[in-house]
Enzyme design. Structure first.
Site, PDB file in Angstrom:
ATOM      1  CD  GLU A 122       0.646  -1.628   7.972  1.00 18.59           C
ATOM      2  OE1 GLU A 122       0.418  -0.849   8.887  1.00 18.59           O
ATOM      3  OE2 GLU A 122       1.263  -1.200   6.795  1.00 18.59           O
TER       4      GLU A 122
ATOM      5  CD  GLU B 208       8.258  -0.476   7.129  1.00 18.17           C
ATOM      6  OE1 GLU B 208       7.309  -0.894   6.696  1.00 18.17           O
ATOM      7  OE2 GLU B 208       8.160   0.691   6.683  1.00 18.17           O
TER       8      GLU B 208
ATOM      9  CG  ASP C 208       0.364  -4.154   1.953  1.00 22.42           C
ATOM     10  OD1 ASP C 208       0.533  -5.043   2.800  1.00 22.42           O
ATOM     11  OD2 ASP C 208       1.237  -3.225   2.013  1.00 22.42           O
TER      12      ASP C 208
ATOM     13  CE  LYS D  55       3.151  -5.812   3.709  1.00 18.00           C
ATOM     14  NZ  LYS D  55       2.633  -4.821   4.476  1.00 18.00           N
TER      15      LYS D  55
ATOM     16  CG  ASP E 199      -0.418   0.014   2.512  1.00 15.80           C
ATOM     17  OD1 ASP E 199       0.667  -0.130   2.627  1.00 15.80           O
ATOM     18  OD2 ASP E 199      -1.066   0.160   3.496  1.00 15.80           O
ATOM     19  CB  SER E 200       4.597   1.718  -0.343  1.00 17.01           C
ATOM     20  OG  SER E 200       4.680   0.504  -0.891  1.00 17.01           O
TER      21      SER E 200
HETATM   22  O1  KIV Z   1       3.642  -0.937   1.668  1.00 18.37           O
HETATM   23  C1  KIV Z   1       4.723  -1.437   1.391  1.00 18.37           C
HETATM   24  O2  KIV Z   1       5.323  -1.299   0.613  1.00 18.37           O
HETATM   25  C2  KIV Z   1       5.258  -2.319   2.570  1.00 18.37           C
HETATM   26  C3  KIV Z   1       6.615  -2.704   2.487  1.00 18.37           C
HETATM   27  C4  KIV Z   1       7.603  -1.609   2.757  1.00 18.37           C
HETATM   28  C5  KIV Z   1       6.943  -3.914   3.353  1.00 18.37           C
HETATM   29  O3  KIV Z   1       4.630  -2.755   3.310  1.00 18.37           O
END
Ligand code: KIV
Length: 276
Positions: free
Chosen positions: A115, A182, A83, A113, A44-45
């Site tokens: 968090e 992280e 994500d 993924k 989600d970056s």
């Molecule tokens: O959103 C993302 O890119 C991430 C990575 C930095 C692990 O969660």
């Protein structure tokens, strides 16, 4: 052969490091896959790198599905992890399961993924029970940036280190197949990696993790809004892109582009005389 969560597990058992990168589009996925990357994460970056938000909070399920679809199509071998965006799983187990299911059905990656530690274990358990592999994410979890008061290294105090270790064991017990660590001090991340059976994937967590991940625009020198300490530039593509953009603009303005080599010819130019 297509990598799976078993490939990740086997790599940890054999002591082979796992290389992951974030990825957000088909063309880049093809390049990374051909280069032999073990896994890609549609992080989600993308809120920062693709959409220009200051953080990841505004990213939606629709964003994640759209970007993940292209990446999944571009990866023949790499494991594709998607994500779950902010507020797509925090409300309840049911909400999380439904949205993880949407990502799997509509975008067709192989895992999701999310968090968090103990608090999201019911979601992790429900997803893995439904056949959806889950990668967990501990330490600096960017969706909680407002609660952390900024992008800070986590797990530095006795209590915080103990909490992180407990969370790591809990998400493993809940069924996560791997965990991102992280911005965690290297010795703590190494200790977590030794204690867990599942692979740890570090970002700003030192060399003792079972694998590493970086945001691809960071490692290529393409994204300069901010550069965390843990980012290494493996290239300076950003500079090369800027040079190419400048050359293109100047050639278009001067009329040097397109030249004959980049234009189509006509066999019979007489046709032109019959046109209005
Ligand atoms: O959103 C993302 O890119 C991430 C990575 C930095 C692990 O969660």
């Amino acid at each position: 052969m297509k990598n799976s969560i078993m490939t990740f597990r086997e790599k940890k058992e054999k002591g082979e490091k796992i290389a992951m990168l974030t990825c957000y589009d088909y063309s880049t996925a093809r390049l990374m896959d051909a280069a032999g990357i073990d896994g890609v994460l549609i992080g989600d970056s993308l809120g920062n790198t693709m959409l220009g938000y200051p953080d990841t909070l505004s990213v939606t399920m629709e964003d994640m599905i759209r970007y993940s679809t292209g990446v999944a199509r571009g990866c023949e071998n790499a494991l594709v992890v998607m994500d779950m965006p902010f507020m797509s799983y925090q409300l309840s187990m049911e909400q999380g399961l439904m949205n993880a299911g949407r990502l799997m059905k509509e975008a067709r990656g192989q895992a999701v993924k999310l968090e968090g530690g103990a608090r999201v274990c019911p979601q992790i358990r429900a997803m893995t029970d439904a056949g959806i592999p889950v990668m967990a994410h501990l330490g600096l979890t960017p969706q909680s940036v407002n609660a952390f008061g900024g992008h800070r290294v986590q797990g530095k105090t006795d209590d915080a280190a103990k909490q992180l270790m407990e969370d790591a064991h809990k998400i493993e017990d809940a069924g996560a197949f791997a965990v991102v660590l992280e911005c965690v001090p290297a010795p703590l991340a190494a200790r977590v990696s030794r204690q867990l059976k599942i692979p740890t994937i570090g970002i700003g967590a030192g060399n003792g993790c079972d694998g590493q991940i970086l945001v691809y625009q960071d490692m290529l020198g393409m994204f300069n809004d901010f550069t965390p300490k843990f980012v290494k530039h493996f290239s300076n593509i950003g500079e090369e892109m800027s040079r190419a953009f400048r050359d293109y603009i100047s050639e278009v303005r001067s009329g040097a582009f397109p030249d004959e080599d980049h234009s189509f010819k006509m066999k019979n130019e007489e046709i032109l005389s019959r046109l209005y």
